[in-house]
Design an enzyme around this catalytic site. Structure first.
Site, mmCIF file in Angstrom:
data_model
loop_
_atom_site.group_PDB
_atom_site.id
_atom_site.type_symbol
_atom_site.label_atom_id
_atom_site.label_comp_id
_atom_site.label_asym_id
_atom_site.label_seq_id
_atom_site.Cartn_x
_atom_site.Cartn_y
_atom_site.Cartn_z
ATOM 1 N N GLY A 12 2.787 -4.127 -6.950
ATOM 2 C CA GLY A 12 3.741 -3.046 -7.173
ATOM 3 C C GLY A 12 3.501 -2.199 -8.399
ATOM 4 C CG ASN A 14 -0.092 2.576 -7.003
ATOM 5 O OD1 ASN A 14 -0.458 3.622 -7.499
ATOM 6 N ND2 ASN A 14 -0.924 1.630 -6.650
ATOM 7 C CG LEU A 94 2.740 2.894 8.403
ATOM 8 C CD1 LEU A 94 3.026 4.354 8.038
ATOM 9 C CD2 LEU A 94 3.815 1.979 7.850
ATOM 10 C CG HIS A 110 -7.979 4.957 0.062
ATOM 11 N ND1 HIS A 110 -7.890 3.747 0.717
ATOM 12 C CD2 HIS A 110 -9.298 5.184 -0.162
ATOM 13 C CE1 HIS A 110 -9.118 3.264 0.892
ATOM 14 N NE2 HIS A 110 -9.985 4.118 0.366
HETATM 15 C C1 GRF Z 1 -4.245 -0.904 -5.542
HETATM 16 O O1 GRF Z 1 -5.655 -0.994 -5.657
HETATM 17 C C2 GRF Z 1 -3.895 0.231 -4.620
HETATM 18 O O2 GRF Z 1 -4.790 1.315 -4.703
HETATM 19 C C3 GRF Z 1 -4.043 -0.400 -3.294
HETATM 20 O O3 GRF Z 1 -3.394 -1.655 -3.453
HETATM 21 C C4 GRF Z 1 -3.701 -2.130 -4.794
HETATM 22 C C5 GRF Z 1 -2.494 -2.748 -5.439
HETATM 23 O O4 GRF Z 1 -1.515 -1.766 -5.593
HETATM 24 N N1 GRF Z 1 -3.490 0.435 -2.265
HETATM 25 P P1 GRF Z 1 -0.067 -2.136 -6.257
HETATM 26 O O5 GRF Z 1 -0.327 -2.732 -7.635
HETATM 27 O O6 GRF Z 1 0.625 -3.139 -5.368
HETATM 28 O O7 GRF Z 1 0.660 -0.830 -6.354
#
Ligand code: GRF
Length: 197
Positions: A12, A14, A94, A110
């Site tokens: 999480g 992002n 999805l 991505h």
């Molecule tokens: C990251 O490398 C993101 O680009 C990919 O999943 C990984 C973990 O993302 N889609 P997060 O820390 O769960 O947001």
């Protein structure tokens, strides 16, 4: 106010970047109305709950078929009437019905410069392993609209990141997250929020 539903699968970071950007005002006019994970143990769910954000798990493991999962997942999204669905480290395909229903209103982050190192099998560390194996000197991240394909929808924004001598997949992943993902995903949401009535 742009109502967003954020879909997560793992740590999480992002999602955290989005929540921080809303708190510090770099994302305007936006409310996270629900966080949904396919993984009950996702730390992303704890991040959301710590901010008082509705956070639920809808796991394929709890359903006897993909169709039943798809229906439950779509219902969980529909229930909060989002204006935008944000896939933030989300690793589940999805439901096709959801892509049709929310056409033009689903975005994904991505961790490469699409069209490089994307499509089936390219997710998480695998993306950075492929970039290092190819010997690229520049990689980065891409925010794009989601269509029926895998990482094939219209590109919204990208940010380049330098590959350095001695990079491991883990080091490169971290740099791409810090310097690109956590920057362009909030930016993309803010651009959409500013256009939203
Ligand atoms: C990251 O490398 C993101 O680009 C990919 O999943 C990984 C973990 O993302 N889609 P997060 O820390 O769960 O947001």
């Amino acid at each position: 106010m742009l109502r967003i539903c954020v879909c997560v699968s793992g740590g999480g970071t992002n999602l955290q970047a989005i929540m921080d950007a809303i708190d510090n005002g770099s994302i305007t006019n936006t409310q996270i109305v629900r966080v949904i994970s396919n993984n009950k143990g996702a730390h992303a769910l704890e991040r959301a709950k710590s901010k008082g954000i509705d956070a639920i798990a809808v796991s394929p493991k709890d359903y006897d078929s993909r169709e039943l999962f798809n229906s439950a997942f779509l219902s969980a999204v529909d229930a909060v009437s989002p204006d935008l669905v944000v896939l933030a480290g989300f690793l589940v395909v999805l439901p096709p019905e959801m892509i049709r229903k929310y056409e033009g209103r689903i975005i994904n982050i991505h961790p490469s410069l699409i069209p490089s190192f994307c499509g089936k099998g390219y997710y998480g560390l695998k993306v950075h392993e492929a970039a290092l194996a190819r010997g690229v000197k520049v990689t980065g991240a891409t925010v794009h609209y989601v269509d029926e394909g895998t990482d094939t929808g219209p590109i919204i924004c990208q940010k380049a990141v330098e590959v350095l001598e001695g990079d491991t997949p883990e080091i490169l992943q971290r740099r791409v997250m810090e310097q690109a993902e956590w920057v362009i995903l909030p930016q993309a949401i803010d651009e959409i929020a500013r256009r939203h009535q």
